[in-house]
Design a protein around this motif. Structure first.
Motif, short mmCIF file in Angstrom:
data_model
loop_
_atom_site.label_atom_id
_atom_site.label_comp_id
_atom_site.label_asym_id
_atom_site.label_seq_id
_atom_site.Cartn_x
_atom_site.Cartn_y
_atom_site.Cartn_z
N GLY A 14 -6.95 1.91 10.76
CA GLY A 14 -5.95 1.00 10.46
C GLY A 14 -5.83 0.50 8.86
N HIS A 15 -7.04 0.23 8.51
CA HIS A 15 -7.05 0.05 6.93
C HIS A 15 -6.53 1.24 6.02
CE1 HIS A 15 -8.77 -3.97 6.45
NE2 HIS A 15 -9.71 -3.68 7.40
N LEU A 16 -6.93 2.42 6.34
CA LEU A 16 -6.26 3.56 5.60
C LEU A 16 -4.80 3.55 5.84
CD1 LEU A 16 -9.21 6.12 6.82
CD2 LEU A 16 -8.82 5.18 4.43
N HIS A 17 -4.35 3.42 6.84
CA HIS A 17 -2.96 3.34 7.20
C HIS A 17 -2.19 2.34 6.27
CE1 HIS A 17 -2.03 6.84 9.78
NE2 HIS A 17 -2.85 6.47 10.53
N HIS A 18 -3.02 0.84 6.43
CA HIS A 18 -2.49 -0.09 5.51
C HIS A 18 -2.18 0.16 4.37
CE1 HIS A 18 -2.15 -4.61 4.62
NE2 HIS A 18 -0.88 -4.14 5.09
N ALA A 19 -3.28 0.80 3.41
CA ALA A 19 -3.32 1.34 1.97
C ALA A 19 -2.38 2.09 1.84
CB ALA A 19 -4.79 1.67 1.90
N PHE A 20 -1.95 2.83 2.75
CA PHE A 20 -1.08 4.10 2.54
C PHE A 20 0.24 3.56 2.50
CE2 PHE A 20 1.81 7.41 3.87
CZ PHE A 20 1.74 8.28 2.84
N SER A 21 0.50 2.57 3.48
CA SER A 21 1.88 2.05 3.70
C SER A 21 2.12 1.18 2.36
CB SER A 21 1.92 1.08 4.85
OG SER A 21 1.05 0.29 4.83
N LEU A 22 1.41 0.52 1.72
CA LEU A 22 1.25 -0.42 0.51
C LEU A 22 1.43 0.46 -0.93
CD1 LEU A 22 -1.14 -2.95 1.29
CD2 LEU A 22 1.23 -3.28 1.61
N GLY A 23 1.09 1.82 -0.69
CA GLY A 23 1.22 2.65 -1.77
C GLY A 23 0.07 2.29 -2.77
N GLN A 24 -1.07 1.92 -2.32
CA GLN A 24 -2.25 1.54 -2.99
C GLN A 24 -3.16 2.59 -3.13
OE1 GLN A 24 -3.64 -2.33 -1.71
NE2 GLN A 24 -2.06 -3.28 -3.15
N SER A 25 -3.94 2.78 -4.22
CA SER A 25 -5.31 3.45 -4.14
C SER A 25 -5.97 2.80 -3.20
CB SER A 25 -5.82 3.61 -5.63
OG SER A 25 -6.20 2.31 -6.18
N LEU A 26 -6.99 3.61 -2.60
CA LEU A 26 -8.16 3.11 -1.77
C LEU A 26 -9.04 2.01 -2.73
CD1 LEU A 26 -9.00 6.26 0.31
CD2 LEU A 26 -7.29 4.35 0.80
N SER A 27 -9.24 2.42 -3.69
CA SER A 27 -10.10 1.40 -4.51
C SER A 27 -9.62 -0.03 -4.67
CB SER A 27 -10.57 2.12 -5.89
OG SER A 27 -9.41 2.26 -6.71
N ARG A 28 -8.28 0.09 -5.03
CA ARG A 28 -7.66 -1.26 -5.17
C ARG A 28 -7.50 -1.98 -3.94
NH1 ARG A 28 -1.65 -2.33 -7.84
NH2 ARG A 28 -1.58 -4.44 -7.43
N TYR A 29 -7.09 -1.13 -2.93
CA TYR A 29 -7.05 -1.72 -1.49
C TYR A 29 -8.41 -2.38 -1.07
CZ TYR A 29 -6.45 -2.52 3.48
OH TYR A 29 -6.10 -2.81 4.52
N ALA A 30 -9.21 -1.77 -1.06
CA ALA A 30 -10.62 -2.02 -0.83
C ALA A 30 -10.82 -3.38 -1.46
CB ALA A 30 -11.94 -0.96 -0.99
N HIS A 31 -10.99 -3.45 -2.77
CA HIS A 31 -11.06 -4.67 -3.61
C HIS A 31 -10.34 -5.70 -3.11
CE1 HIS A 31 -12.08 -7.04 -7.18
NE2 HIS A 31 -10.92 -7.26 -7.30
N GLU A 32 -9.09 -5.64 -2.93
CA GLU A 32 -8.06 -6.81 -2.51
C GLU A 32 -8.34 -7.06 -1.26
OE1 GLU A 32 -3.95 -5.74 -3.19
OE2 GLU A 32 -4.31 -5.79 -5.51
N GLN A 33 -9.12 -6.44 -0.32
CA GLN A 33 -9.24 -6.64 1.07
C GLN A 33 -10.72 -7.12 1.34
OE1 GLN A 33 -6.87 -6.77 3.57
NE2 GLN A 33 -5.62 -6.17 2.07
N GLY A 34 -11.38 -7.17 0.16
CA GLY A 34 -12.85 -7.41 0.33
C GLY A 34 -13.84 -6.59 1.19
N LEU A 35 -13.20 -5.30 0.92
CA LEU A 35 -13.96 -4.16 1.64
C LEU A 35 -14.79 -3.33 0.65
CD1 LEU A 35 -11.25 -2.68 3.90
CD2 LEU A 35 -12.98 -4.01 4.62
N SER A 36 -15.73 -2.76 1.15
CA SER A 36 -16.58 -1.71 0.27
C SER A 36 -15.77 -0.48 -0.01
CB SER A 36 -18.05 -1.49 0.89
OG SER A 36 -18.55 -0.35 0.35
#
Length: 70
Positions: A14-36
């Motif tokens: 779900g997180h991978l799909h959400h990052a893709f749908s937002l067009g964000q890099s995984l590093s930026r997405y993880a940072h913004e979501q508080g994920l590693s």
């Protein structure tokens, strides 16, 4: 291939799909979501090994074309 996802697999997918749908890099997405970021990448790889389709990673353009005017 039908594959019943575990709750953990569904969480990370779900997180991978959400990052893709937002067009964000995984590093930026993880940072913004508080994920590693490392955990996100590990789970991306695990899901791929388990033949679960994961979205492509968004890779922003690193180079911008410029016009040089003399």
């Amino acid at each position: 291939m039908n594959h019943q996802l575990t709750s953990t697999q569904a969480f990370w997918l779900g997180h991978l799909h959400h990052a893709f749908s937002l067009g964000q890099s995984l590093s930026r997405y993880a940072h913004e979501q508080g994920l590693s970021f490392a955990d996100l990448m590990v789970w991306r790889q695990r899901l791929m090994i388990q033949k679960i389709v994961v979205p492509d990673m968004h890779r922003p353009n690193r180079f911008v074309s410029v016009a040089v005017v003399p």
